[in-house]
Write a protein that holds these residues in place. Structure first.
Motif, PDB file in Angstrom:
ATOM      1  N   LYS A  19      41.002  49.620  58.611  1.00  8.70           N
ATOM      2  CA  LYS A  19      41.066  48.156  58.612  1.00  8.70           C
ATOM      3  C   LYS A  19      39.717  47.593  58.171  1.00  8.70           C
ATOM      4  O   LYS A  19      38.679  48.282  58.235  1.00  8.70           O
ATOM      5  CB  LYS A  19      41.418  47.641  60.002  1.00  8.70           C
ATOM      6  N   VAL A  26      36.576  45.674  58.856  1.00 12.99           N
ATOM      7  CA  VAL A  26      35.855  45.293  60.079  1.00 12.99           C
ATOM      8  C   VAL A  26      34.653  44.395  59.788  1.00 12.99           C
ATOM      9  O   VAL A  26      34.052  43.842  60.701  1.00 12.99           O
ATOM     10  CB  VAL A  26      35.397  46.559  60.851  1.00 12.99           C
ATOM     11  N   ASN A  27      34.305  44.270  58.503  1.00 13.78           N
ATOM     12  CA  ASN A  27      33.155  43.438  58.137  1.00 13.78           C
ATOM     13  C   ASN A  27      33.523  42.612  56.905  1.00 13.78           C
ATOM     14  O   ASN A  27      33.588  43.119  55.794  1.00 13.78           O
ATOM     15  CB  ASN A  27      31.942  44.324  57.846  1.00 13.78           C
ATOM     16  N   GLY A  70      36.661  50.102  58.933  1.00 19.57           N
ATOM     17  CA  GLY A  70      36.624  50.885  60.161  1.00 19.57           C
ATOM     18  C   GLY A  70      37.896  51.710  60.270  1.00 19.57           C
ATOM     19  O   GLY A  70      38.920  51.405  59.632  1.00 19.57           O
ATOM     20  N   GLU A 101      40.558  54.048  63.031  1.00 12.12           N
ATOM     21  CA  GLU A 101      40.912  54.397  64.400  1.00 12.12           C
ATOM     22  C   GLU A 101      42.147  55.294  64.368  1.00 12.12           C
ATOM     23  O   GLU A 101      42.920  55.305  63.393  1.00 12.12           O
ATOM     24  CB  GLU A 101      41.185  53.150  65.236  1.00 12.12           C
ATOM     25  N   LYS A 139      42.167  43.808  52.571  1.00 16.72           N
ATOM     26  CA  LYS A 139      42.048  42.485  53.189  1.00 16.72           C
ATOM     27  C   LYS A 139      43.366  41.727  53.080  1.00 16.72           C
ATOM     28  O   LYS A 139      43.790  41.012  53.992  1.00 16.72           O
ATOM     29  CB  LYS A 139      40.924  41.702  52.517  1.00 16.72           C
ATOM     30  N   ASP A 166      46.055  46.219  58.029  1.00 12.67           N
ATOM     31  CA  ASP A 166      45.806  47.615  58.405  1.00 12.67           C
ATOM     32  C   ASP A 166      46.688  48.553  57.590  1.00 12.67           C
ATOM     33  O   ASP A 166      47.848  48.245  57.288  1.00 12.67           O
ATOM     34  CB  ASP A 166      46.087  47.822  59.887  1.00 12.67           C
TER      35      ASP A 166
END
Length: 733
Positions: A118, A120-121, A175, A177, A146, A150
């Motif tokens: 995803k 993250v910044n 990022g 996960e 973007k 995700d």
């Protein structure tokens, strides 16, 4: 004090009582999988009942150790179903619950974790311009993620490469996960990928669908027998009724005899109902797929389950419809304990849920047809093919007057179809190269050392194989009895037929389908896909090609030896022969071009063959039921078969005869006629000599089975004798 009655997945045949610790009282539910102490070990068990009791026990009760899953893995109706199977089919409760709770749930199969990426910044305009100049691919990947949100890392890597994605992660822009990734089969490589939109039903289909939906809307249990000739569109009726069920919040169980044989049906179901969760349940799923599929059903994520007979136990929460496609098929009967018939268990499960059950077939079983008059089944009929296509013309080739494997008639028709660019299906229900190897000098026949049958020659592997126990030995070049150097291979199997056809039609592309070829779960769909595309001209194989196939370009079907099953010493041989011929004949002429069928036979006058030739189901059924009634065979009486086995032939015969003498003294019930003991048709299987007693029962089968259970305990068979009751056996070999 709260107590729990549990059943263990072990040799312990009775349920046991354990204490529910206080911290588990508000959590534990019937149908949960738990861990309990047994001796010095910890074992798994299924909770059958919860009891509030202060009664004392002669022995000290032990506590349940813990709960394996925080939700029940078996529904209440399945527990009741398992109890009924145990009672009716003389099966131990643990053996039934082992079917009901997949072993993978009882093992520590880890969840599958997938990496999700995803943003993250978020980058400002200057940072975006800088990224575009220095790394345009990274800029493209950033904009994509973007916009898309995700995304699984593996999918992003396919689009932009691992280097691009990892660089953005290293820069802190992306990022990642780990998330649980369910493996339940909402899509499966057994199903051909096509889009099958809902079709407008014909007047006949709509009439049948409306009648079934009328029963459905009454909210009461009922069984409909859908007799639709091949090509009449039974599947579309099923789908229409399924749509009605799902629209009103119900769940559907769709049973097929062998899942790998119905890729087109699976594709239709998946195309229509994937948004509601379609789970496939079959033996070829991986452990992870099986576990995640079961948990998806428990969690309500799956509303439609398609599977073979083991799918009968899935814990659908709001089961409203059970469909048994090809209900006549012998594959619904399980050959080992618990020896249940999936068709009959499906009807009983629908009864437990006040659901609707549809039994469908072009050749309904005698039992189901009989139940229309005797058990209130509702008969629905589809008597014509879709688009008013005509049934294929059926020709007989009398093998008594021709020596070749392929008759002149069949040869000429195959040649004609190949010239026209049309396709052919050839059925020979005997795998291998030749069913018998013999010495012409001394008449020695190569036989299995473990079973009372001859070995089959498999040329591709240069092996002689037993199709009962799996024994195999290298091909012999000389006779082990007389030393003769010449061995004859008698008879024809699918391997030999393939060789013969390839020599006759060298330019034709052949594909063979039998259990020797289909070792992997996707091979069946691969061959069918090639056949559909026209890459294969002639498809030949065993009875697995006789059902579930719908190819418009198939205009000729040939049955090489349509009377093979008549040679089996079984009162169902006529019925099986009729069903096989009608089913495979129905593969021809399903498109615009007319179809033809050639039946090669040594017994053209046989009722089963003559009736199948003109697709006279009702004429055949009238004749067959009259014969069954005359001799008191099922469905007029129930059949229970008791098989007694020992490693030593004399011992097996001794105990079988003494058991028979004992029974004749004890049994005075006129509603249970006993015949035997006699040697089984195939006396020796896998090293065990077998004798059988048949009980023909009127009235309650469960009561008679209970009587036999009690007498067995009284008789005391020794430990080296194996014996079992087979209720409603599907075959008597």
């Amino acid at each position: 004090m709260q107590l729990a009655k549990v059943v263990l997945f072990s040799t312990v045949g009775k349920s046991l009582i354990y204490i529910v610790r206080q911290e588990l009282v508000d959590i534990l539910k019937i149908g949960m999988l738990v861990q309990v102490p047994l001796g010095r070990n910890q074992v798994q068990a299924l909770v059958l009942d919860l009891i509030d009791s202060d009664d004392g026990y002669e022995f000290e009760l032990r506590d349940i150790s813990n709960i394996v899953y925080d939700v029940p893995v078996v529904s209440d109706d399945v527990i009741a179903l398992c109890r009924w199977i145990s009672e009716y089919y003389d099966a131990s409760l643990p053996s039934v619950f082992e079917c009901a709770v997949p072993s993978v749930l009882r093992r520590n199969v880890l969840s599958k974790l997938s990496t999700v990426v995803k943003v993250v910044n978020l980058l400002n305009d200057n940072e975006l311009q800088k990224l575009l100049r220095r790394a345009p691919k990274q800029h493209q990947a950033y904009n994509y993620l973007k916009s898309a949100g995700d995304c699984f890392k593996k999918d992003l890597v396919k689009l932009f490469s691992a280097n691009v994605v990892n660089n953005l992660i290293d820069k802190g822009i992306f990022g990642e996960e780990f998330v649980n990734s369910p493996r339940f089969a909402l899509g499966d490589d057994l199903a051909e990928v096509h889009n099958f939109p809902a079709v407008l039903l014909t007047e006949a289909q709509q009439r049948v669908a409306d009648d079934i939906k009328n029963s459905l809307n009454q909210g009461l249990f009922r069984t409909h027998l859908l007799h639709g000739i091949t090509g009449s569109g039974k599947t579309e009726v099923y789908l229409d009724v399924m749509e009605e069920v799902i629209k009103h919040g119900g769940d559907v169980l769709y049973l097929v005899p062998e899942l790998a044989l119905t890729p087109q049906t699976l594709a239709r179901i998946r195309s229509r109902f994937s948004a509601h969760g379609v789970v496939l349940w079959h033996s070829s799923l991986s452990d992870g797929e099986r576990k995640d599929s079961w948990l998806a059903i428990i969690g309500g994520e799956a509303r439609v389950v398609v599977g073979a007979r083991s799918a009968l136990f899935v814990p659908l929460k709001n089961l409203r419809l059970v469909i048994v496609d090809e209900e006549h098929d012998q594959s619904y009967k399980q050959g080992e304990q618990p020896r249940y018939n999936g068709r009959d268990v499906a009807v009983y499960r629908a009864k437990l849920r006040n659901a609707l059950c549809i039994l469908g077939s072009a050749t309904p079983s005698t039992e189901s047809y009989f139940n229309v008059n005797y058990k209130g089944y509702k008969l629905n009929e589809l008597a014509t093919r879709i688009g008013n296509r005509v049934l294929p013309m059926v020709h007989l080739a009398d093998r008594r007057y021709e020596k070749g494997v392929i008759s002149n008639l069949l040869h000429d028709k195959i040649f004609d179809r190949l010239e026209k660019g049309e396709q052919v299906i050839l059925l020979l229900n005997r795998r291998g190269y030749a069913p018998m190897a013999l010495c012409p000098s001394c008449d020695y026949v190569a036989g299995c050392p473990n079973c009372d049958i001859s070995l089959t020659y498999h040329r591709s592997q240069q092996l002689m194989k037993c199709h009962f126990c799996g024994y195999a030995e290298a091909l012999r070049t000389n006779c082990p009895k007389c030393g003769g150097l010449e061995i004859f291979y008698n008879g024809v199997g699918t391997q030999r037929l393939e060789q013969i056809i390839s020599r006759m039609f060298p330019r034709a592309v052949l594909a063979r389908m039998d259990s020797d070829v289909l070792k992997k779960r996707d091979e069946f769909s691969t061959i069918l896909s090639q056949f559909r595309k026209g890459s294969v001209d002639i498809l030949l194989g065993t009875q697995m090609i006789a059902k579930g196939l719908d190819f418009p370009n198939v205009t000729l079907v040939g049955v090489i030896d349509c009377d093979i099953s008549l040679n089996v010493q079984d009162f169902r041989s006529m019925e099986r022969t009729f069903q096989m011929i009608v089913q495979v004949a129905g593969r021809a002429g399903r498109g615009d071009a007319k179809g033809e069928v050639v039946l090669q036979t040594f017994r053209p006058e046989c009722v089963a063959i003559a009736s199948a030739r003109v697709n006279d189901f009702y004429g055949f059924m009238k004749s067959e039921l009259a014969t069954r009634r005359l001799f008191g065979y099922p469905p007029y009486r129930k059949l229970v078969r008791h098989v007694i086995m020992a490693r030593n032939e004399v011992k097996a015969e001794f105990f079988a005869k003494n058991w028979g003498i004992f029974l004749r003294k004890k049994l005075v019930d006129s509603s249970m006629e006993m015949k035997g003991p006699t040697k089984c048709v195939i006396e020796k299987v896998n090293g065990w000599y077998r004798f059988a007693i048949c009980f023909f029962v009127t009235g309650s089968v469960s009561a008679k089975v209970e009587t036999l259970r009690g007498l067995r305990r009284e008789f005391h068979f020794p430990k080296d004798i194996r014996e079992y009751l087979d209720v409603d056996p599907s075959e008597l070999v």
